[in-house]
Design an enzyme around this catalytic site. Sequence first.
Site, PDB file in Angstrom:
ATOM      1  N   THR A 125       1.004  -1.229  -0.024  1.00  0.00           N
ATOM      2  CA  THR A 125      -0.101   0.053  -0.206  1.00  0.00           C
ATOM      3  C   THR A 125       1.040   1.333  -0.306  1.00  0.00           C
ATOM      4  O   THR A 125       1.938   1.398   0.726  1.00  0.00           O
ATOM      5  CB  THR A 125      -1.076   0.009   1.095  1.00  0.00           C
ATOM      6  N   ASP A 127       0.036   3.784   1.430  1.00  0.00           N
ATOM      7  CA  ASP A 127      -0.540   4.588   2.460  1.00  0.00           C
ATOM      8  C   ASP A 127       0.760   4.099   3.646  1.00  0.00           C
ATOM      9  O   ASP A 127       0.652   4.957   4.692  1.00  0.00           O
ATOM     10  CB  ASP A 127      -1.680   4.137   2.926  1.00  0.00           C
ATOM     11  N   ARG A 162       1.151  33.338  -2.136  1.00  0.00           N
ATOM     12  CA  ARG A 162      -0.346  32.665  -1.807  1.00  0.00           C
ATOM     13  C   ARG A 162       0.392  31.366  -1.093  1.00  0.00           C
ATOM     14  O   ARG A 162       1.374  30.886  -1.305  1.00  0.00           O
ATOM     15  CB  ARG A 162      -0.866  32.557  -3.091  1.00  0.00           C
ATOM     16  N   MET A 169      -2.680  11.406  -0.607  1.00  0.00           N
ATOM     17  CA  MET A 169      -3.607  10.348  -0.083  1.00  0.00           C
ATOM     18  C   MET A 169      -3.266  10.032   1.323  1.00  0.00           C
ATOM     19  O   MET A 169      -2.037  10.288   1.766  1.00  0.00           O
ATOM     20  CB  MET A 169      -3.291   9.279  -0.985  1.00  0.00           C
ATOM     21  N   GLU A 221      -5.813  13.303   2.784  1.00  0.00           N
ATOM     22  CA  GLU A 221      -7.309  13.346   2.548  1.00  0.00           C
ATOM     23  C   GLU A 221      -8.168  12.954   3.508  1.00  0.00           C
ATOM     24  O   GLU A 221      -9.420  13.524   3.761  1.00  0.00           O
ATOM     25  CB  GLU A 221      -7.318  12.516   1.226  1.00  0.00           C
ATOM     26  N   HIS A 271      -4.141  10.330  -7.831  1.00  0.00           N
ATOM     27  CA  HIS A 271      -3.600   9.107  -8.290  1.00  0.00           C
ATOM     28  C   HIS A 271      -2.276   9.315  -8.800  1.00  0.00           C
ATOM     29  O   HIS A 271      -1.580   8.367  -9.280  1.00  0.00           O
ATOM     30  CB  HIS A 271      -4.620   8.243  -9.437  1.00  0.00           C
TER      31      HIS A 271
HETATM   32  O1  F6P Z   1      -5.338   2.799  -0.336  1.00  0.00           O
HETATM   33  C1  F6P Z   1      -4.468   3.101  -0.932  1.00  0.00           C
HETATM   34  C2  F6P Z   1      -5.206   4.522  -1.499  1.00  0.00           C
HETATM   35  O2  F6P Z   1      -4.551   5.062  -2.490  1.00  0.00           O
HETATM   36  C3  F6P Z   1      -5.910   5.338  -0.402  1.00  0.00           C
HETATM   37  O3  F6P Z   1      -4.847   6.387  -0.098  1.00  0.00           O
HETATM   38  C4  F6P Z   1      -7.101   6.265  -1.064  1.00  0.00           C
HETATM   39  O4  F6P Z   1      -7.634   6.755  -0.048  1.00  0.00           O
HETATM   40  C5  F6P Z   1      -7.718   5.179  -1.915  1.00  0.00           C
HETATM   41  O5  F6P Z   1      -6.658   4.145  -2.188  1.00  0.00           O
HETATM   42  C6  F6P Z   1      -8.220   5.536  -3.144  1.00  0.00           C
HETATM   43  O6  F6P Z   1      -8.980   4.551  -3.892  1.00  0.00           O
HETATM   44  P1  F6P Z   1      -9.522   4.585  -5.197  1.00  0.00           P
HETATM   45  O7  F6P Z   1      -8.377   4.783  -5.960  1.00  0.00           O
HETATM   46  O8  F6P Z   1     -10.165   3.366  -5.437  1.00  0.00           O
HETATM   47  O9  F6P Z   1     -10.388   5.685  -5.376  1.00  0.00           O
END
Ligand code: F6P
Length: 341
Positions: A125, A127, A162, A169, A221, A271
Site C-alpha cells: 500500500t 499508505d 499565496r 493520499m 485526504e 492518483h
Molecule cells: O489505499 C490506497 C489509497 O491510495 C488510499 O490512500 C486512497 O484513499 C484510496 O486508495 C483511493 O482509492 P481509489 O483509487 O479506489 O479511489
Amino acid sequence: MRIGILTGGGDCPGLNAVIRAVVRKGIAEHDDEIIGFRDGWRGVLEGDTVPMDLHAVRGILPRGGTVLGTSRTNPYGVEGGPDRVMASLERLGIDALIPIGGEDTLGVATKLAEAGVRVVGVPKTIDNDLDSTDYTFGFDTAVGVAMEAIDRLHTTGDSHHRTLVVEVMGRHAGWIALHAGMAGGANVILIPENPFDVDAVVAHCQHRFDSGYSPIVVVSEGAKPKNGDLSLTTGEKDAFGHVRLGGIGAALASLIEERTGREARAVVLGHIQRGGTPSPFDRVLATRFGLAAVDAVHDGQSGVMVALRGTDIVRVPLSAATAQLKLVPAERYAEAEVFFG
Ligand code: F6P
C-alpha cells in the site's frame, strides 16, 4: 507446485516487481507453475486466470501498476463468495495462493487461511499503514512524487505570495503527508491521526507570510479539524465500506484565504502518487518480498505475511498484520511539528 497470485486493492508501484520475483524464483528454483488471477479477488471468484511464465514477466520490473489488473472485489461481501473461492481454487488445482494487497485484500486472505486455504500474503500500500511491517513498497515512490510536487510549489507559491495546500493520499494514516511534508519542508502537516486546530493552522500560515515566504500546507485526504468536518465525500462506498474521500484541501484553502486575507490555492495530487515507475527502494523491497513469499510457500507456511523488520524480511501471522492499522505515533508527529510555521 501450482501457485496462484493476485493483486488487490489500489494499485501501487512495485506490484510488478513482486510478480516477476515470484515467477522467476518459482520457476527457476522449484519448477512451479504460476497462475495469475485477473483483477484481485474477482479473478478468483470467476476463475479468470492468465498463465504467468517467464515471457509474461519480461520487462515488467520498472513498470508501475499491475500486469494482473486489480479490483476492490470482496468475496465476503458477495453471496456465496467464500464457497465460490474455494471451489475455484479446487477446480484450478491451486496448491497455494500469494495475494498481494493491503488491509482489505489481506483481510480476505486471513479469513481464507483460517478456512484452510494455503496462503502467504505480501504487504502492499502506498499508505504504509499495514501493521507488522516497517514499510510497504509503493510508499517510498508516493513520498518521492509528493516531495517533488512540494519542492515545485515552494517556488511558485513564493512568487505569488499565496498559500498552497497540497492534498495527499492517506485515508486513515498520515504517513505520506508526514514523510513528504518533512522531506519537502512543509510549514504545516495535517494528518488523520491528529484532528487539527484551524486557528493554529492559520497562525502558522500568517507566521510564514510574516517571515517573507509563502506557506505550504500538506494535508492527508482523511485529516479532520477538531470541530466539525471540513472534508467532502461523495458518500460513495467501495466493497469494503470505505467512503471516497477528497475535498479537504480545497475547503482548507478557502478557509485560509478568508482568515489570512491572502490568496490560497489547493493542489490535489491524487492518483499521480500511485502511478508510474517504482523508486529503487520499492523495486528492491518488492523483489525481496516476492522471493520470500515463494520461500515461505515451499517451507509449508500458511496464514503468514512476509514483512520488513529493519533490513530483514521476516514472516508474521496474517491475523496480526490485519488486526489493526499502523498509524503515525504521536512522537513522530511531534518531530514534524518543530518545523511548523
Ligand atoms: O489505499 C490506497 C489509497 O491510495 C488510499 O490512500 C486512497 O484513499 C484510496 O486508495 C483511493 O482509492 P481509489 O483509487 O479506489 O479511489
